[in-house]
Design a protein around this motif. Structure first.
Motif, mmCIF file in Angstrom:
data_model
loop_
_atom_site.group_PDB
_atom_site.id
_atom_site.type_symbol
_atom_site.label_atom_id
_atom_site.label_comp_id
_atom_site.label_asym_id
_atom_site.label_seq_id
_atom_site.Cartn_x
_atom_site.Cartn_y
_atom_site.Cartn_z
ATOM 1 N N ARG A 191 0.829 -1.191 0.000
ATOM 2 C CA ARG A 191 0.000 0.000 0.000
ATOM 3 C C ARG A 191 0.871 1.250 0.000
ATOM 4 N NH1 ARG A 191 -5.266 1.598 3.522
ATOM 5 N NH2 ARG A 191 -6.240 0.529 1.792
ATOM 6 N N ALA A 192 0.439 2.205 -0.783
ATOM 7 C CA ALA A 192 1.098 3.510 -0.801
ATOM 8 C C ALA A 192 0.118 4.554 -0.298
ATOM 9 C CB ALA A 192 1.562 3.851 -2.210
ATOM 10 N N THR A 193 0.620 5.494 0.486
ATOM 11 C CA THR A 193 -0.220 6.530 1.080
ATOM 12 C C THR A 193 0.429 7.880 0.844
ATOM 13 O OG1 THR A 193 -0.831 4.987 2.825
ATOM 14 C CG2 THR A 193 -1.271 7.285 3.254
ATOM 15 N N GLY A 194 -0.374 8.856 0.520
ATOM 16 C CA GLY A 194 0.201 10.173 0.311
ATOM 17 C C GLY A 194 -0.808 11.273 0.513
ATOM 18 N N GLY A 195 -0.300 12.456 0.834
ATOM 19 C CA GLY A 195 -1.162 13.627 0.952
ATOM 20 C C GLY A 195 -1.367 14.228 -0.422
ATOM 21 N N VAL A 196 -2.616 14.518 -0.750
ATOM 22 C CA VAL A 196 -2.899 15.121 -2.044
ATOM 23 C C VAL A 196 -3.652 16.430 -1.844
ATOM 24 C CG1 VAL A 196 -2.941 12.981 -3.381
ATOM 25 C CG2 VAL A 196 -5.034 13.779 -2.288
ATOM 26 N N LEU A 197 -3.544 17.291 -2.826
ATOM 27 C CA LEU A 197 -4.307 18.528 -2.810
ATOM 28 C C LEU A 197 -5.287 18.458 -3.978
ATOM 29 C CD1 LEU A 197 -4.436 21.057 -1.084
ATOM 30 C CD2 LEU A 197 -3.052 22.193 -2.811
ATOM 31 N N LEU A 198 -6.575 18.474 -3.640
ATOM 32 C CA LEU A 198 -7.615 18.405 -4.662
ATOM 33 C C LEU A 198 -8.213 19.790 -4.854
ATOM 34 C CD1 LEU A 198 -9.526 15.283 -3.278
ATOM 35 C CD2 LEU A 198 -7.551 15.328 -4.816
ATOM 36 N N GLU A 199 -8.803 19.994 -6.013
ATOM 37 C CA GLU A 199 -9.498 21.247 -6.271
ATOM 38 C C GLU A 199 -10.940 20.888 -6.625
ATOM 39 O OE1 GLU A 199 -8.666 24.651 -9.429
ATOM 40 O OE2 GLU A 199 -6.844 23.781 -8.622
ATOM 41 N N CYS A 200 -11.886 21.471 -5.908
ATOM 42 C CA CYS A 200 -13.293 21.149 -6.169
ATOM 43 C C CYS A 200 -13.617 21.483 -7.628
ATOM 44 C CB CYS A 200 -14.207 21.925 -5.234
ATOM 45 S SG CYS A 200 -15.965 21.708 -5.620
ATOM 46 N N ALA A 201 -14.212 20.509 -8.331
ATOM 47 C CA ALA A 201 -14.491 20.696 -9.752
ATOM 48 C C ALA A 201 -15.528 21.773 -10.001
ATOM 49 C CB ALA A 201 -14.956 19.370 -10.356
ATOM 50 N N ARG A 202 -16.306 22.137 -8.971
ATOM 51 C CA ARG A 202 -17.350 23.145 -9.172
ATOM 52 C C ARG A 202 -16.955 24.520 -8.649
ATOM 53 N NH1 ARG A 202 -22.236 19.401 -7.098
ATOM 54 N NH2 ARG A 202 -22.056 17.772 -8.681
ATOM 55 N N CYS A 203 -16.414 24.577 -7.404
ATOM 56 C CA CYS A 203 -16.131 25.908 -6.838
ATOM 57 C C CYS A 203 -14.631 26.206 -6.764
ATOM 58 C CB CYS A 203 -16.762 26.041 -5.456
ATOM 59 S SG CYS A 203 -15.916 25.096 -4.169
ATOM 60 N N LEU A 204 -13.793 25.233 -7.150
ATOM 61 C CA LEU A 204 -12.343 25.404 -7.224
ATOM 62 C C LEU A 204 -11.661 25.581 -5.865
ATOM 63 C CD1 LEU A 204 -12.110 27.707 -10.389
ATOM 64 C CD2 LEU A 204 -12.206 25.218 -10.259
ATOM 65 N N LYS A 205 -12.394 25.338 -4.788
ATOM 66 C CA LYS A 205 -11.788 25.404 -3.459
ATOM 67 C C LYS A 205 -10.743 24.282 -3.340
ATOM 68 C CE LYS A 205 -14.696 25.792 0.031
ATOM 69 N NZ LYS A 205 -15.732 25.202 0.903
ATOM 70 N N GLU A 206 -9.624 24.573 -2.681
ATOM 71 C CA GLU A 206 -8.594 23.546 -2.515
ATOM 72 C C GLU A 206 -8.895 22.691 -1.294
ATOM 73 O OE1 GLU A 206 -4.737 25.439 -2.657
ATOM 74 O OE2 GLU A 206 -4.703 25.010 -4.811
ATOM 75 N N LEU A 207 -8.727 21.406 -1.455
ATOM 76 C CA LEU A 207 -9.075 20.460 -0.403
ATOM 77 C C LEU A 207 -7.934 19.492 -0.158
ATOM 78 C CD1 LEU A 207 -12.188 19.261 -2.377
ATOM 79 C CD2 LEU A 207 -12.313 20.913 -0.528
ATOM 80 N N PRO A 208 -7.279 19.586 0.993
ATOM 81 C CA PRO A 208 -6.258 18.584 1.290
ATOM 82 C C PRO A 208 -6.915 17.240 1.593
ATOM 83 C CG PRO A 208 -6.304 20.318 2.980
ATOM 84 C CD PRO A 208 -7.474 20.554 2.074
ATOM 85 N N ALA A 209 -6.309 16.162 1.154
ATOM 86 C CA ALA A 209 -6.876 14.834 1.398
ATOM 87 C C ALA A 209 -5.744 13.812 1.420
ATOM 88 C CB ALA A 209 -7.881 14.485 0.302
ATOM 89 N N GLN A 210 -6.087 12.615 1.810
ATOM 90 C CA GLN A 210 -5.125 11.509 1.813
ATOM 91 C C GLN A 210 -5.596 10.480 0.801
ATOM 92 O OE1 GLN A 210 -2.452 10.262 4.030
ATOM 93 N NE2 GLN A 210 -2.161 12.437 4.387
ATOM 94 N N ILE A 211 -4.662 9.900 0.069
ATOM 95 C CA ILE A 211 -5.088 8.766 -0.743
ATOM 96 C C ILE A 211 -4.304 7.534 -0.330
ATOM 97 C CG2 ILE A 211 -5.938 9.947 -2.809
ATOM 98 C CD1 ILE A 211 -3.238 9.160 -4.081
#
Ligand SMILES: [Zn+2]
Ligand SMILES: [Zn+2]
Length: 171
Positions: free
Chosen positions: A59-79
């Protein structure tokens, strides 16, 4: 370990023998339009010798930064990405139609495999919340914060046409 290249000299050609590894390092450039890998990727993997080569699972784990496809807000998440890939050993050819990995001499280069696996796991259409209202297409206001005034001030062209017809009707 801080390298993606690992030696399998001790297990190669000895089916059943294995080696557990822990890699922690950055993997720059792993991104899609609305998501990118941030920080280091942590991978806990078992390299197991099999008849055809070396099977890599874990398993690989990492922090990702997502951008909401509708409002473009940045969202930190883990995958979290589960991997299971065969690296073909010397004398074993992958099927011609298969995009496979191979053991290079006595080493595995895990970077292409991890890069592919993480890229595939990045969400294509991230949303900050299921019912995100997005941005107004005209003024760009974040409609999650309240309605904008665009729709009130401009009348719908279809109604304008109807109004024109109504004006011509006898009162
Ligand atoms: Zn949003
Ligand atoms: Zn607006």
């Amino acid at each position: 370990m801080h390298e993606f290249t690992v030696s399998v000299a001790e297990i190669l050609g000895r089916p059943g023998a294995y080696r557990d590894i822990h890699i922690s390092r950055s993997l720059p450039g792993v991104r899609t339009t609305l998501a990118r890998l941030e920080n280091d990727l942590e991978a806990r993997l078992r390299l197991e010798s099999v008849v055809e080569g070396v099977l890599v699972t874990g398993r690989a784990t990492g922090g990702v930064l997502l951008e909401c496809a509708r409002c473009l807000k940045e969202l930190p998440a883990q995958i979290h990405v589960d991997v299971c890939e065969l690296f073909y050993g010397p004398g074993h050819q992958p099927p011609a139609d298969e995009d496979a990995y191979s053991v290079r001499g006595i080493e595995l280069d895990l970077e292409p495999m991890l890069r592919d696996a993480v890229t595939l796991a990045l969400p294509l259409n991230p949303l900050c919340k299921e019912d995100c209202k997005g941005l107004c297409a005209r003024c760009g206001k974040d409609l999650n914060l309240g309605d904008c005034t665009c729709t009130e001030s401009e009348s719908d062209p279809r109604w304008a046409a109807l109004d024109a017809v109504r004006d011509k009707l006898p009162q």
